[in-house]
Design an enzyme around this catalytic site. Structure first.
Site, short mmCIF file in Angstrom:
data_model
loop_
_atom_site.label_atom_id
_atom_site.label_comp_id
_atom_site.label_asym_id
_atom_site.label_seq_id
_atom_site.Cartn_x
_atom_site.Cartn_y
_atom_site.Cartn_z
CG HIS A 22 -1.90 -1.05 1.37
ND1 HIS A 22 -2.00 -1.87 2.46
CD2 HIS A 22 -2.88 -1.43 0.53
CE1 HIS A 22 -3.01 -2.72 2.28
NE2 HIS A 22 -3.55 -2.48 1.11
CE LYS A 46 -13.32 -6.96 4.31
NZ LYS A 46 -12.74 -6.16 3.23
NE ARG A 95 -2.48 -7.58 -4.46
CZ ARG A 95 -3.22 -7.88 -3.41
NH1 ARG A 95 -2.67 -8.07 -2.24
NH2 ARG A 95 -4.53 -8.00 -3.52
CB SER A 133 -4.16 -6.79 4.67
OG SER A 133 -3.90 -5.50 4.19
O1 PNS Z 1 -8.84 -3.11 0.45
P1 PNS Z 1 -10.07 -3.53 -0.29
O2 PNS Z 1 -10.81 -4.59 0.48
O3 PNS Z 1 -9.81 -3.88 -1.73
O4 PNS Z 1 -11.04 -2.23 -0.31
C1 PNS Z 1 -12.29 -2.31 -0.92
C2 PNS Z 1 -13.02 -0.97 -0.83
C3 PNS Z 1 -13.21 -0.57 0.63
C4 PNS Z 1 -12.21 0.08 -1.55
C5 PNS Z 1 -14.39 -1.16 -1.55
O5 PNS Z 1 -15.03 -2.28 -1.03
C6 PNS Z 1 -15.30 0.05 -1.43
O6 PNS Z 1 -15.02 1.12 -1.90
N1 PNS Z 1 -16.43 -0.13 -0.76
C7 PNS Z 1 -17.42 0.93 -0.56
C8 PNS Z 1 -18.76 0.56 -1.16
C9 PNS Z 1 -18.81 0.85 -2.64
O7 PNS Z 1 -18.57 1.93 -3.11
N2 PNS Z 1 -19.15 -0.19 -3.44
C10 PNS Z 1 -19.32 -0.06 -4.88
C11 PNS Z 1 -18.03 -0.17 -5.63
S1 PNS Z 1 -17.62 -1.84 -5.80
#
Ligand code: PNS
Length: 170
Positions: A22, A46, A95, A133
């Site tokens: 990150h 979550k 990645r 993570s």
């Molecule tokens: O580190 P991650 O788990 O890839 O992060 C995911 C995250 C938090 C960026 C994503 O789940 C998110 O933005 N969630 C908020 C809800 C949302 O906007 N959902 C629609 C887009 S998929």
């Protein structure tokens, strides 16, 4: 005279916890944008290993050296948050190919929700290719050395939490 617009990017994620992967993406984004908001997505459904406050605190420590980076949280849709803070780009790291499907789906959904915002993918640095993570937590959980995977300033905090088998709820 035309007023110059500040270019703002959002680097969103769970950051549970933040890894060197990150930090690599954040530092490279900070070179391309005037301001970078590292935004921790709050998802009460979550189960996390670290509370949102802990994740923010770890990010603050790990990003202290970057002058144009700030840490924030958001709840709800990322597309709304990005609009709210006036960002023009969502920057994420890619990645292996395994990331592609999920990230592509998110990028297209976000563009549908907010056509003004572009998602940019940065290719991960080779040494972080398999870093995540969950991998960090798995290695730490079995007592392995994670010092090459996370910023040194938060190493102890991560080890203490994971080795004690705790999560964000205690
Ligand atoms: O580190 P991650 O788990 O890839 O992060 C995911 C995250 C938090 C960026 C994503 O789940 C998110 O933005 N969630 C908020 C809800 C949302 O906007 N959902 C629609 C887009 S998929």
């Amino acid at each position: 005279m035309t007023e110059e617009k500040i270019r703002v990017a959002v680097c969103p994620g769970s950051f549970d916890p933040v890894t060197n992967g990150h930090i690599d993406i954040i530092s490279r984004t900070a070179k391309m944008f005037d301001k970078v908001i590292v935004a921790v997505g709050v998802n009460p459904k979550k189960t996390s290993s670290f509370t949102v406050e802990e994740r923010v605190e770890m990010l603050r420590k790990a990003c202290a050296e970057f002058e144009n980076v700030e840490i924030a949280t958001y709840q709800g849709l990322l597309a709304d948050y990005v609009q709210h803070v006036g960002a023009t780009g969502i920057v994420k790291g890619l990645r292996a190919l395994t990331d592609f499907d999920y990230e592509f789906q998110m990028a297209l959904t976000n563009r549908k929700l907010n056509p003004e915002v572009e998602t940019l993918f940065l290719a991960t640095s080779a040494e972080n290719m398999f870093l995540s993570s969950s991998m960090v937590k798995q290695v730490a959980g079995f007592g392995g050395d994670i010092s090459h995977f996370v910023p040194v300033c938060i190493l102890e905090q991560i080890q203490n939490r994971i080795c004690s088998g705790g999560n964000a709820n205690g």
